[in-house]
Motif scaffolding. Structure first.
Motif, mmCIF file in Angstrom:
data_model
loop_
_atom_site.group_PDB
_atom_site.id
_atom_site.type_symbol
_atom_site.label_atom_id
_atom_site.label_comp_id
_atom_site.label_asym_id
_atom_site.label_seq_id
_atom_site.Cartn_x
_atom_site.Cartn_y
_atom_site.Cartn_z
ATOM 1 N N ARG A 84 0.832 -1.201 0.000
ATOM 2 C CA ARG A 84 0.000 0.000 0.000
ATOM 3 C C ARG A 84 0.874 1.261 0.000
ATOM 4 O O ARG A 84 0.562 2.247 -0.678
ATOM 5 C CB ARG A 84 -0.925 -0.006 1.235
ATOM 6 C CG ARG A 84 -2.075 -1.018 1.118
ATOM 7 C CD ARG A 84 -3.152 -0.702 2.150
ATOM 8 N NE ARG A 84 -2.665 -0.842 3.520
ATOM 9 C CZ ARG A 84 -2.709 -1.995 4.201
ATOM 10 N NH1 ARG A 84 -3.185 -3.092 3.636
ATOM 11 N NH2 ARG A 84 -2.247 -2.044 5.431
ATOM 12 N N ARG A 85 2.010 1.227 0.745
ATOM 13 C CA ARG A 85 2.909 2.397 0.783
ATOM 14 C C ARG A 85 3.522 2.658 -0.569
ATOM 15 O O ARG A 85 3.601 3.791 -1.046
ATOM 16 C CB ARG A 85 4.001 2.155 1.836
ATOM 17 C CG ARG A 85 4.911 3.391 2.022
ATOM 18 C CD ARG A 85 5.955 3.165 3.115
ATOM 19 N NE ARG A 85 6.906 2.116 2.739
ATOM 20 C CZ ARG A 85 6.946 0.936 3.326
ATOM 21 N NH1 ARG A 85 6.107 0.631 4.312
ATOM 22 N NH2 ARG A 85 7.851 0.033 2.936
ATOM 23 N N ASN A 86 3.949 1.593 -1.246
ATOM 24 C CA ASN A 86 4.553 1.748 -2.577
ATOM 25 C C ASN A 86 3.560 2.310 -3.585
ATOM 26 O O ASN A 86 3.922 3.104 -4.464
ATOM 27 C CB ASN A 86 5.095 0.423 -3.083
ATOM 28 C CG ASN A 86 6.300 -0.045 -2.277
ATOM 29 O OD1 ASN A 86 6.957 0.769 -1.597
ATOM 30 N ND2 ASN A 86 6.613 -1.338 -2.341
ATOM 31 N N ARG A 87 2.321 1.882 -3.468
ATOM 32 C CA ARG A 87 1.306 2.398 -4.388
ATOM 33 C C ARG A 87 1.104 3.907 -4.191
ATOM 34 O O ARG A 87 0.926 4.660 -5.163
ATOM 35 C CB ARG A 87 -0.012 1.652 -4.171
ATOM 36 C CG ARG A 87 0.002 0.234 -4.720
ATOM 37 C CD ARG A 87 -1.270 -0.492 -4.392
ATOM 38 N NE ARG A 87 -1.254 -1.855 -4.913
ATOM 39 C CZ ARG A 87 -2.188 -2.756 -4.619
ATOM 40 N NH1 ARG A 87 -3.192 -2.438 -3.798
ATOM 41 N NH2 ARG A 87 -2.110 -3.984 -5.144
ATOM 42 N N LYS A 88 1.120 4.335 -2.945
ATOM 43 C CA LYS A 88 0.956 5.773 -2.668
ATOM 44 C C LYS A 88 2.112 6.581 -3.252
ATOM 45 O O LYS A 88 1.924 7.651 -3.849
ATOM 46 C CB LYS A 88 0.860 6.025 -1.157
ATOM 47 C CG LYS A 88 -0.447 5.503 -0.556
ATOM 48 C CD LYS A 88 -0.469 5.739 0.952
ATOM 49 C CE LYS A 88 -1.756 5.208 1.568
ATOM 50 N NZ LYS A 88 -1.790 5.393 3.036
ATOM 51 N N ILE A 89 3.345 6.095 -3.089
ATOM 52 C CA ILE A 89 4.522 6.808 -3.620
ATOM 53 C C ILE A 89 4.446 6.900 -5.137
ATOM 54 O O ILE A 89 4.713 7.943 -5.747
ATOM 55 C CB ILE A 89 5.826 6.100 -3.182
ATOM 56 C CG1 ILE A 89 5.997 6.199 -1.641
ATOM 57 C CG2 ILE A 89 7.044 6.679 -3.909
ATOM 58 C CD1 ILE A 89 7.147 5.385 -1.090
ATOM 59 N N ALA A 90 4.045 5.761 -5.770
ATOM 60 C CA ALA A 90 3.957 5.768 -7.239
ATOM 61 C C ALA A 90 2.911 6.759 -7.711
ATOM 62 O O ALA A 90 3.083 7.445 -8.725
ATOM 63 C CB ALA A 90 3.596 4.360 -7.719
ATOM 64 N N LEU A 91 1.803 6.868 -6.969
ATOM 65 C CA LEU A 91 0.756 7.801 -7.355
ATOM 66 C C LEU A 91 1.249 9.240 -7.239
ATOM 67 O O LEU A 91 1.007 10.074 -8.127
ATOM 68 C CB LEU A 91 -0.473 7.576 -6.465
ATOM 69 C CG LEU A 91 -1.683 8.490 -6.719
ATOM 70 C CD1 LEU A 91 -2.186 8.311 -8.150
ATOM 71 C CD2 LEU A 91 -2.797 8.230 -5.719
ATOM 72 N N LEU A 92 1.969 9.555 -6.174
ATOM 73 C CA LEU A 92 2.501 10.917 -5.994
ATOM 74 C C LEU A 92 3.509 11.260 -7.074
ATOM 75 O O LEU A 92 3.531 12.391 -7.613
ATOM 76 C CB LEU A 92 3.137 11.037 -4.599
ATOM 77 C CG LEU A 92 2.159 10.996 -3.400
ATOM 78 C CD1 LEU A 92 2.941 10.974 -2.087
ATOM 79 C CD2 LEU A 92 1.225 12.209 -3.434
ATOM 80 N N LEU A 93 4.372 10.305 -7.432
ATOM 81 C CA LEU A 93 5.347 10.550 -8.502
ATOM 82 C C LEU A 93 4.658 10.812 -9.837
ATOM 83 O O LEU A 93 5.061 11.682 -10.622
ATOM 84 C CB LEU A 93 6.290 9.352 -8.636
ATOM 85 C CG LEU A 93 7.322 9.183 -7.492
ATOM 86 C CD1 LEU A 93 8.105 7.896 -7.687
ATOM 87 C CD2 LEU A 93 8.308 10.394 -7.463
ATOM 88 N N ALA A 94 3.589 10.040 -10.096
ATOM 89 C CA ALA A 94 2.870 10.244 -11.354
ATOM 90 C C ALA A 94 2.247 11.628 -11.407
ATOM 91 O O ALA A 94 2.261 12.308 -12.452
ATOM 92 C CB ALA A 94 1.779 9.158 -11.494
ATOM 93 N N ILE A 95 1.698 12.075 -10.288
ATOM 94 C CA ILE A 95 1.089 13.408 -10.245
ATOM 95 C C ILE A 95 2.160 14.479 -10.455
ATOM 96 O O ILE A 95 1.981 15.438 -11.220
ATOM 97 C CB ILE A 95 0.357 13.613 -8.907
ATOM 98 C CG1 ILE A 95 -0.860 12.664 -8.816
ATOM 99 C CG2 ILE A 95 -0.096 15.072 -8.756
ATOM 100 C CD1 ILE A 95 -1.537 12.651 -7.464
#
Length: 368
Positions: free
Chosen positions: A341-352
């Motif tokens: 779940r933490r990795n998914r959040k980081i990937a989402l922030l990077l994409a934004i």
């Protein structure tokens, strides 16, 4: 008597086909056009219908039989005199589709001991109900015992022979005595009288025939057979079949005694003694007993319902784990789930961030 198939009796009963023809009457399968159901119609032979005394007895006994309500007695539904067509005294009964006990005996020969008791029990129960209100059958024989396709035992022709004089019957209606003489008690033969003990005697003879596959006496004429019933004792069952329990042998000997006072007084007493013997043979039977609602096996094997195929069991692998191993596995799953779940959040922030940066550089103020 001519075949009356096709006739409409009493404006109600359409005769379909003749199913039996005896010395006193013929029986037809018929349709009750008022209620649209199959029935059995018994029509007295014309020469007997001319005898007012006989017709009076027929009507009186039909009413007596109609008063009997028992699961092992053929129900009487109507009685009358056909007024609209061919003159006929008739009796309407429930239609039993099946076989007679005579056909069972002819097909099987002697019966298994427990099986014979299973048949005798409802026969005696029906007679016990009749004896309790003063009705004596007087003509108990395998031909008058019906077995439906479902296996229910029913006694027919209740009381229709009451008051018959044996002497006149043997001369005027020899066919009747031919069918019944093997089951007539000595007092019926000698004095033309019968009471409940006479029915007990007849059931004893039926039991003898079921258990041995043969009648106790045989002769060239009805007179010879009647003479034997009056002057000779019925052979012991054990003399014909060694495995018969002694108690059952003694009961049948007493039931077929030439002295009426030595027999069970009525079918109820006979039934109690027979049930005691059945309990000794099979102690577990009493636990399953539901009186007369358990029919005996029918003459022909019933089709078994199709059996649904059982699903094959799935292959399984045996896994042995300790409690600690199970807990560690569960904790590992929980830790893995948090990291994902933490990795998914980081990937989402990077994409934004990349999206915003690209817009600023290519389209927004940074492109100037």
């Amino acid at each position: 008597m001519s075949d009356l198939s096709g006739e409409l009796i009493d404006g109600r009963y359409q005769l379909i086909r003749q199913v039996a023809n005896g010395g006193m009457a013929s029986i037809y399968e018929a349709l009750d056009t008022r209620l649209d159901r199959k029935v059995a119609v018994k029509i007295m032979h014309p020469h007997l219908a001319q005898d007012d005394a006989y017709v009076t007895r027929f009507i009186r006994e039909a009413k007596a039989a109609a008063a009997l309500s028992h699961p092992n007695i053929v129900a009487v539904q109507d009685q009358g005199w056909n007024q609209n067509g061919i003159p006929a005294v008739f009796l309407v009964m429930e239609l039993i589709e099946g076989s007679t006990l005579r056909e069972y005996i002819n097909e099987r020969g002697r019966f298994d001991i427990r099986e014979a008791i299973n048949y005798l029990t409802p026969i005696l129960s029906a007679l016990s109900a009749a004896h309790s209100i003063g009705i004596v059958h007087r003509d108990v024989k395998p031909e008058n015992i019906l077995v439906s396709h479902e296996g229910r035992v029913k006694i027919a022709d209740f009381g229709l022979a009451r008051g018959e004089v044996i002497g006149s019957t043997m001369t005027a209606e020899s066919s009747v005595i031919l069918g019944s003489v093997s089951y007539l008690s000595p007092e019926q033969v000698q004095r033309g009288i019968a009471d409940a003990r006479s029915d007990v005697y007849a059931v004893g003879i039926v039991a003898f025939e079921m258990l041995t596959g043969e009648k106790p006496f045989s002769g060239d004429t009805p007179i010879q057979i009647a003479y034997m019933h009056v002057n000779e004792d019925i052979p012991s069952l054990r003399s014909k079949r060694k495995e018969i329990p002694k108690a059952l042998d003694e009961l049948i000997i007493r039931a077929t005694s030439r002295d009426p006072d030595s027999r069970p007084r009525n079918a109820g007493e006979f039934l109690k003694e027979l049930e005691a013997i059945a309990l000794e043979l099979d102690p577990k039977k009493n636990q399953m007993k539901l009186d007369l609602d358990l029919p005996v096996e029918p003459i022909r094997e019933k089709l078994r319902p199709p059996v649904k195929p059982k699903p094959l069991p799935e292959a399984s692998i045996e896994i042995k784990e300790t409690t600690k191993q199970i807990r560690r596995g569960e904790e590992k799953k929980r830790r893995t789930s948090k990291r994902v779940r933490r990795n998914r959040k980081i990937a989402l922030l990077l994409a934004i961030a990349l999206g915003v940066g690209g817009w600023y550089t290519l389209v927004g103020p940074g492109s100037r």
